[in-house]
Design a protein around this motif. Structure first.
Motif: not given
Length: 253
Positions: A164-169
């Motif tokens: 998942x990229x959202x939580x990483x941002x």
């Protein structure tokens, strides 16, 4: 079987429903995402509470411990947008899974994701659980030990690994955990069967497919793997989900 096209995002969290889902869906559609899934997560602790209450009321047989899928309305101007329903199951033991798969609501979901929270749950997911997506909680480090043999067992069964990229941002701790897990997938499975999804809670976290492909390089994917992670592999997940659902229904009846 219905055809699915465009870029894929299989993790638009249910929090987006109360956070102007129509605008979020339109933004994803404008970016080229033509197949998305609203993700609802059920936690084992909540299920245990539900079972306990059911026993007190003596209605355990009639109680459905799986929530109904969210019925998203057709978005005006997004005629080609396909909205699916995904159920993510977070669990530590396999006992609760037997109750879940018998739920009438369970069979209404298009995509099933397993989120094992222990070594026992991980082993069960790899060998017995008919899931489409293997995922993890980005807030914590995995509570299981990955093995190359088990990774490839999931690959052979058609399961795809989610990043998942959202939580990483959104958060630095989640970013570290996501990157560490992504590189673990690379070490044990050469990043086979990877999908990249958003895991977004609001529109500010949405990124266009080309940015996601670039993020894939940060996650240890090659350029080709990063493209497959939001395109071809997404199509494979949908096909796998349709096949597994038919199998589960046949097995139960």
């Amino acid at each position: 079987m219905e055809s699915v096209k465009g870029y894929f995002d299989y993790n638009v969290t249910d929090k987006c429903i109360s956070n102007n889902f129509e605008n979020i869906a339109k933004q994803l559609y404008d970016f080229g995402y033509h197949t998305i899934a609203i993700n609802q997560t059920i936690d084992e602790s909540l299920l245990e509470e539900s079972i306990s209450e059911g026993k007190k009321k003596k209605k355990i047989e009639r109680q459905d411990i799986v929530p109904s899928p969210i019925d998203a309305k057709i978005i005006k101007g997004c005629d080609k947008l396909k909205i699916l329903n995904r159920l993510t199951i977070s669990f530590t033991t396999q006992d609760i899974i037997n109750r879940i798969i018998k739920s009438p609501n369970y069979r209404k979901y298009h995509i099933i994701a397993a989120q094992p929270e222990s070594q026992q749950a991980f082993q069960f997911t790899c060998t017995n659980f008919e899931a489409d997506i293997f995922t993890f909680n980005p807030s914590t480090k995995p509570n299981y030990k990955m093995q190359r043999k088990l990774y490839y067992l999931l690959v052979e069964r058609g399961v795809h690994f989610e990043i998942m990229y959202g939580p990483a941002i959104e958060d630095s701790t989640k970013r570290k955990n996501i990157i560490a897990t992504a590189h673990m997938y690379h070490s044990f499975g050469k990043s086979r069967n990877i999908i990249i999804s958003s895991g977004i809670t609001n529109s500010f976290l949405i990124r266009n497919p080309y940015d996601v492909i670039n993020l894939g390089l940060l996650f240890g994917l090659s350029d080709g793997q990063a493209k497959d992670a939001i395109q071809n592999n997404g199509r494979n997940v949908y096909m796998h989900g349709s096949t597994v659902l038919e199998f589960v229904c046949w097995k139960l009846y």
